[in-house]
Design an enzyme around this catalytic site. Structure first.
Site, PDB file in Angstrom:
ATOM      1  N   TRP A 283       0.638  -1.239  -0.019  1.00  0.00           N
ATOM      2  CA  TRP A 283      -0.079   0.226  -0.043  1.00  0.00           C
ATOM      3  C   TRP A 283       0.896   1.270  -0.019  1.00  0.00           C
ATOM      4  CZ3 TRP A 283      -4.924  -1.744  -0.163  1.00  0.00           C
ATOM      5  CH2 TRP A 283      -5.198  -3.140   0.486  1.00  0.00           C
TER       6      TRP A 283
ATOM      7  N   LEU B  93       0.720   4.606  -2.645  1.00  0.00           N
ATOM      8  CA  LEU B  93      -0.244   5.607  -2.781  1.00  0.00           C
ATOM      9  C   LEU B  93      -1.501   5.111  -3.509  1.00  0.00           C
ATOM     10  CD1 LEU B  93       2.932   6.608  -3.877  1.00  0.00           C
ATOM     11  CD2 LEU B  93       1.975   8.726  -3.543  1.00  0.00           C
TER      12      LEU B  93
ATOM     13  N   GLY C 172       3.408  -2.609  -4.707  1.00  0.00           N
ATOM     14  CA  GLY C 172       2.361  -2.390  -5.586  1.00  0.00           C
ATOM     15  C   GLY C 172       1.720  -1.080  -5.182  1.00  0.00           C
ATOM     16  N   ARG C 173       0.845  -0.583  -5.928  1.00  0.00           N
ATOM     17  CA  ARG C 173       0.153   0.832  -5.702  1.00  0.00           C
ATOM     18  C   ARG C 173       1.016   1.848  -5.437  1.00  0.00           C
ATOM     19  NH1 ARG C 173      -5.617  -0.869  -2.482  1.00  0.00           N
ATOM     20  NH2 ARG C 173      -6.244  -2.487  -4.259  1.00  0.00           N
ATOM     21  N   SER C 174       1.946   1.944  -6.338  1.00  0.00           N
ATOM     22  CA  SER C 174       3.022   2.881  -5.868  1.00  0.00           C
ATOM     23  C   SER C 174       3.541   3.894  -7.278  1.00  0.00           C
ATOM     24  CB  SER C 174       4.441   2.207  -5.699  1.00  0.00           C
ATOM     25  OG  SER C 174       4.232   1.584  -4.576  1.00  0.00           O
TER      26      SER C 174
END
EC number: 4.2.2.10
Length: 373
Positions: A221, A223, A244-246
């Protein structure tokens, strides 16, 4: 005499830290925060919360650790990613068929400190630390600067244990030289309400963690950007050990990523939906397993500058200069086919930050990002 000298030295040290270093680049340019207000030094956590939430201009200086941990709560947690050592659990009432347990966690982590408009929050050296609680910028707050602090230890064992920085209906905010670490859910989360004129610069997103959804010490988690028509400048940041989610460009976000370093990502860096717009230039991707997730990228507007300069001149028609070349080192996935920039016409009128070639910043960003002023 000795006591007097020590007091004088402390006064000099504080004086040098009472003003903002530099100025915001990109979309938050012109932000003034608390302006020239007389600096105040919160004595404890209660006063820190009170000052940040108060009306009017404030310059708030942190000279120590403000520890919000120790407020216990109990709840149900699901073993959604397994029961192995280092696996995160998720705090939620109904786990369905997933095995669950009752856990004790820090209640403070789930309720961030609301920050009111016209605030400057500064840390002195590496001493300004907020432990166990994040910050939130909601309800149309604006004109805020946060610089040179660390936010850490928000229930890292539990998803939904806390977010470091939350934006949901905000404008003209600069987050600069901030380290976030050991975060339960997301380091930076942008909610559904519009967030305009945001600059995230020189920050250290430290994904090295004791617990993660992949059970391996890499935080997923990073951004989460789900806002409507958000405009975010992301410059000079260091992202380490994420998976992930970066970022995740999950809303209709205009995201300018310039002169950042992604290092040691064993999953993917960029994902998003069909409405997200990401301009990535002058960045370093080092040991990133998948730069752009083909599974999670849903054909939004994305440009990744090339390493050799090919196609980077296409930016000139829209931002007044060529895009800066990037560096890709031992990376995976397809990062060469994101070459269309025609959608940058939507960015007319926005202040675009200047961007150096990646080779000029690859050695400096990892050491200068975070609360290093």
């Amino acid at each position: 005499m000795k006591k007097y000298l020590l007091s004088l030295l402390a006064a000099v040290t504080y004086t040098t830290a009472q003003s903002v270093s530099g100025s915001a680049e990109g979309f938050a340019s012109g932000v003034t925060g608390g302006g020239g207000a007389t600096p105040v030094y919160p004595a404890d956590t209660a006063e820190l919360e009170s000052l940040l939430s108060s009306e009017g201009e404030q310059v708030i200086v942190l000279t120590k650790t403000y520890d919000f941990t120790g407020t216990s709560a109990t709840g149900t947690a699901c073993y959604s990613w397994g029961t192995g050592e280092g696996c995160q659990l998720i705090l939620q009432d109904d786990c369905g068929d997933t095995p669950s347990t009752t856990v004790t966690y820090d209640a403070a982590g789930k309720t961030p400190i609301p920050v009111a408009s016209d605030k400057t929050l500064l840390g002195v050296g590496s001493e300004g630390v907020i432990k166990g609680k994040g910050l939130s910028f909601t309800d149309n707050v604006s004109n805020i600067i946060v610089q040179n602090i660390k936010i850490t230890e928000l229930n890292p064992e539990y998803v939904w244990g806390g977010d470091a920085l939350t934006f949901d209906g905000s404008s003209n905010i600069c987050i600069d030289h901030v380290e976030t670490s050991l975060i339960g859910r997301v380091h930076y989360v942008f909610g559904y309400n519009p967030n305009s004129g945001i600059t995230l610069s020189n920050n250290f997103i430290n994904g090295e963690t004791t617990y993660s959804t992949s059970c391996d010490g890499y935080q997923y988690w990073g951004l989460e950007l789900v806002g409507k028509n958000d405009s975010i400048t992301f410059k000079g940041n260091y992202l380490y050990k994420t998976s992930g989610r970066s970022p995740a460009l999950s809303g209709s976000t205009k995201f300018h990523a310039c002169n950042n370093v992604w290092s040691d990502n064993n999953g993917h860096a960029i994902e998003g939906n069909e409405k997200g717009q990401g301009l990535f230039e002058g960045n370093v991707f080092q040991e990133v397993a998948t730069v752009v997730s083909s599974t999670f990228w849903e054909a939004g507007d994305l440009f990744l500058s090339s390493a050799d300069g090919t196609g980077n001149d296409a930016c000139a028609s829209y931002i007044g200069r060529n895009c800066a070349s990037s560096i890709y080192m031992n990376d995976g996935g397809d990062y060469t086919s994101y070459t269309d920039v025609s959608w940058l016409g939507d960015w007319s009128g926005l202040t675009i930050a200047e961007c150096a070639e990646a080779r000029e910043i690859e050695g400096t960003v990892p050491t200068s990002a975070g609360n290093t002023l």
